[in-house]
Design a protein around this motif. Structure first.
Motif, short mmCIF file in Angstrom:
data_model
loop_
_atom_site.label_atom_id
_atom_site.label_comp_id
_atom_site.label_asym_id
_atom_site.label_seq_id
_atom_site.Cartn_x
_atom_site.Cartn_y
_atom_site.Cartn_z
N LEU A 9 -5.24 0.15 -1.68
CA LEU A 9 -5.99 -0.51 -2.76
C LEU A 9 -7.27 0.26 -3.07
CD1 LEU A 9 -5.65 -4.24 -1.61
CD2 LEU A 9 -4.36 -3.09 -3.42
N ASN A 11 -9.30 3.29 -5.68
CA ASN A 11 -9.71 3.30 -7.09
C ASN A 11 -8.53 3.06 -8.02
OD1 ASN A 11 -12.40 3.79 -6.52
ND2 ASN A 11 -12.16 6.02 -6.57
N MET A 12 -7.37 3.61 -7.68
CA MET A 12 -6.17 3.48 -8.52
C MET A 12 -5.31 2.30 -8.09
SD MET A 12 -6.20 5.91 -10.80
CE MET A 12 -4.54 6.18 -11.37
N GLY A 13 -5.01 2.24 -6.79
CA GLY A 13 -4.06 1.24 -6.28
C GLY A 13 -4.51 -0.19 -6.55
N ASP A 32 -4.31 -2.55 2.98
CA ASP A 32 -5.15 -1.34 3.01
C ASP A 32 -5.84 -1.34 4.37
OD1 ASP A 32 -6.68 0.53 0.56
OD2 ASP A 32 -7.58 0.45 2.55
N VAL A 33 -6.07 -0.16 4.92
CA VAL A 33 -6.78 -0.10 6.21
C VAL A 33 -8.25 -0.50 6.04
CG1 VAL A 33 -5.36 1.57 7.46
CG2 VAL A 33 -7.11 2.40 5.87
N ASN A 34 -8.75 -0.44 4.81
CA ASN A 34 -10.14 -0.78 4.54
C ASN A 34 -10.26 -2.29 4.27
OD1 ASN A 34 -12.63 -1.23 3.33
ND2 ASN A 34 -12.65 0.78 2.34
N SER A 95 3.43 6.62 -5.37
CA SER A 95 2.69 7.11 -6.54
C SER A 95 1.50 7.98 -6.16
CB SER A 95 2.24 5.93 -7.41
OG SER A 95 3.38 5.38 -8.05
N VAL A 122 1.19 9.53 -10.72
CA VAL A 122 0.69 9.02 -12.00
C VAL A 122 -0.39 9.89 -12.59
CG1 VAL A 122 1.10 6.65 -11.27
CG2 VAL A 122 -1.18 7.62 -10.99
N PHE A 241 -12.08 9.56 -10.06
CA PHE A 241 -11.20 10.48 -9.33
C PHE A 241 -12.09 11.39 -8.48
CE2 PHE A 241 -8.17 14.31 -9.85
CZ PHE A 241 -7.44 13.95 -8.72
N ASP A 249 -5.50 18.41 -5.01
CA ASP A 249 -4.47 18.71 -6.01
C ASP A 249 -4.45 20.19 -6.38
OD1 ASP A 249 -4.04 16.05 -5.88
OD2 ASP A 249 -4.46 15.60 -7.97
N ARG A 284 -16.95 12.32 -2.61
CA ARG A 284 -16.49 11.01 -3.11
C ARG A 284 -16.98 10.73 -4.53
NH1 ARG A 284 -11.98 9.14 -1.93
NH2 ARG A 284 -12.60 7.13 -2.78
P1 NAD Z 1 -8.85 6.35 -3.04
O1 NAD Z 1 -9.36 7.29 -2.02
O2 NAD Z 1 -9.81 5.62 -3.92
O3 NAD Z 1 -7.92 5.23 -2.34
C1 NAD Z 1 -7.03 5.45 -1.29
C2 NAD Z 1 -6.88 4.13 -0.50
O4 NAD Z 1 -5.91 4.32 0.55
C3 NAD Z 1 -8.18 3.69 0.17
O5 NAD Z 1 -8.46 2.35 -0.19
C4 NAD Z 1 -7.88 3.83 1.65
O6 NAD Z 1 -8.56 2.87 2.46
C5 NAD Z 1 -6.37 3.60 1.68
N1 NAD Z 1 -5.70 4.10 2.89
C6 NAD Z 1 -5.85 5.28 3.52
N2 NAD Z 1 -5.02 5.37 4.57
C7 NAD Z 1 -4.31 4.23 4.60
C8 NAD Z 1 -3.28 3.73 5.46
N3 NAD Z 1 -2.82 4.44 6.49
N4 NAD Z 1 -2.76 2.51 5.19
C9 NAD Z 1 -3.23 1.78 4.14
N5 NAD Z 1 -4.20 2.19 3.31
C10 NAD Z 1 -4.73 3.41 3.53
O7 NAD Z 1 -7.82 7.19 -3.90
P2 NAD Z 1 -7.30 6.91 -5.40
O8 NAD Z 1 -8.26 7.53 -6.35
O9 NAD Z 1 -6.91 5.49 -5.55
O10 NAD Z 1 -6.00 7.86 -5.41
C11 NAD Z 1 -4.81 7.56 -4.69
C12 NAD Z 1 -3.79 8.65 -4.96
O11 NAD Z 1 -3.55 8.75 -6.37
C13 NAD Z 1 -4.23 10.06 -4.52
O12 NAD Z 1 -3.12 10.76 -4.05
C14 NAD Z 1 -4.79 10.65 -5.80
O13 NAD Z 1 -4.72 12.07 -5.77
C15 NAD Z 1 -3.87 10.05 -6.83
N6 NAD Z 1 -4.44 9.90 -8.18
C16 NAD Z 1 -5.73 9.49 -8.39
C17 NAD Z 1 -6.21 9.36 -9.69
C18 NAD Z 1 -7.63 8.93 -9.97
O14 NAD Z 1 -8.06 9.07 -11.13
N7 NAD Z 1 -8.38 8.39 -9.02
C19 NAD Z 1 -5.37 9.62 -10.78
C20 NAD Z 1 -4.05 10.00 -10.55
C21 NAD Z 1 -3.59 10.13 -9.25
#
Ligand code: NAD
Length: 301
Positions: A9, A11-13, A32-34, A95, A122, A241, A249, A284
């Motif tokens: 969960l 920024n994207m999830g 989420d681990v957080n 994703s 995505v 991002f 990437d 970050r």
């Molecule tokens: P993020 O770092 O904001 O979120 C990742 C989440 O995963 C965190 O909440 C973290 O606590 C959780 N996590 C880590 N290890 C875990 C585990 N073992 N079990 C459960 N949860 C766990 O990243 P994001 O921006 O949401 O991006 C996620 C993916 O999507 C990445 O691969 C990124 O490259 C890709 N992506 C991001 C964007 C963007 O604009 N942010 C766009 C397209 C694709």
């Protein structure tokens, strides 16, 4: 309603899981681990759990949205992974952006133990994740499987693209993001140069957006504070991002290019620039912060 386990969960999830629950009518259980993320989305009305094995018992469809290959592998594979713990023939849609080699390996491992894994990264950023208008690049092995994925993904995205074979979604994604990394730096360079020469970033951006310098980074996700509302640049480069994910990437693209003996000079240069941003402690912060770094000549330090 059908139950979907949603893992990651960030920024994207976070916004993706909310759309799946609200628009798709699925029973979404998120992990989420957080713990702070769990709290935040529980408040928004999502069912959350603190133990990933609860998901395995309740769901037979899963979406993962995690930082990189190692996180995806640890959640899905291995002794306590969801592949082992959940019902056979479950569907795992990943994703996250990971290497296509990892995607193919996880797909093969899943197949051996009668699980179904599909890479479906995505594009569109947090704005599109929130609006439910993401582009999904789906590496499904058959038309039927693609359709099954699409039925679910369409509640989080507008364009669901069939990349037709396992790993191909990940290939499409890293090629797209290599262009994005280069283009963001290009826009940031142009507008910071313009500002130093005395043209207002707002004026230059609006010119570029009706001229040939226009791209997603200038028009939808402008890197200059105050030019657009609701983009990370206007919120202190928070959310969005992360630079560390852009660096990841560009590293995936550089590795893939080496394997294919493909010449990607600007992709490699963009990677060096994001490496520098991470070294400056901006890991970050949103990747549009390259504008601020160039404007203040911090790359030279
Ligand atoms: P993020 O770092 O904001 O979120 C990742 C989440 O995963 C965190 O909440 C973290 O606590 C959780 N996590 C880590 N290890 C875990 C585990 N073992 N079990 C459960 N949860 C766990 O990243 P994001 O921006 O949401 O991006 C996620 C993916 O999507 C990445 O691969 C990124 O490259 C890709 N992506 C991001 C964007 C963007 O604009 N942010 C766009 C397209 C694709």
């Amino acid at each position: 309603a059908e139950t979907v386990g949603f893992i990651g969960l960030g920024n994207m999830g976070g916004p993706m899981a909310l759309n799946l629950a609200r628009k798709g009518g699925y029973e979404v259980i998120a992990f989420d681990v957080n713990k702070d993320s769990l709290k935040k989305y529980a408040k928004e009305g999502l069912a959350v759990c603190e133990d990933v094995s609860v998901l395995a018992r309740k769901a037979n469809k899963f979406v993962t949205m995690l930082p990189n290959s190692s996180h995806v592998s640890s959640v899905l594979e291995g002794e306590n992974g969801l592949f082992q713990k959940s019902a056979k023939n479950s569907l795992f849609i990943d994703s996250s952006t990971i290497s296509y080699h990892s995607a193919i390996k996880i797909y093969e491992n899943a197949k051996k133990i009668n699980q179904r894994y599909v890479d479906a990264p995505v594009s569109g950023g947090v704005g599109a994740a929130t609006a439910g208008t993401l582009t999904f690049m789906v590496g499904a092995e058959s038309k039927e499987l693609f359709q099954e994925c699409k039925n679910l993904l369409q509640h989080m995205g507008k364009n669901i693209a069939n990349c037709e074979k396992p790993g191909a979604g990940s290939i499409a994604k890293i090629c797209n993001n290599m262009a994005l990394g280069i283009e963001m730096i290009a826009v940031a360079e142009a507008i910071s140069l313009g500002k130093k020469l005395g043209i207002d970033p707002k004026v230059l951006s609006s010119i570029m957006n009706t001229a040939s310098g226009r791209c997603w980074s200038s028009e939808v996700y402008n890197p200059c504070p105050g030019v657009m509302e609701n983009v990370p640049a206007s919120k202190g480069y928070e959310g969005g991002f992360a630079c560390e994910l852009m660096l990841k990437d560009l590293g995936l693209a550089a590795d893939a290019a080496k394997q294919a003996a493909a010449d990607v000079p600007l992709g490699n240069h963009a990677k060096e620039i994001y490496q520098k941003l991470v070294e400056l402690g901006l890991n970050r912060k949103d990747f549009a912060i390259v504008y601020d770094v160039l404007l203040n000549n911090k790359l030279k330090q």
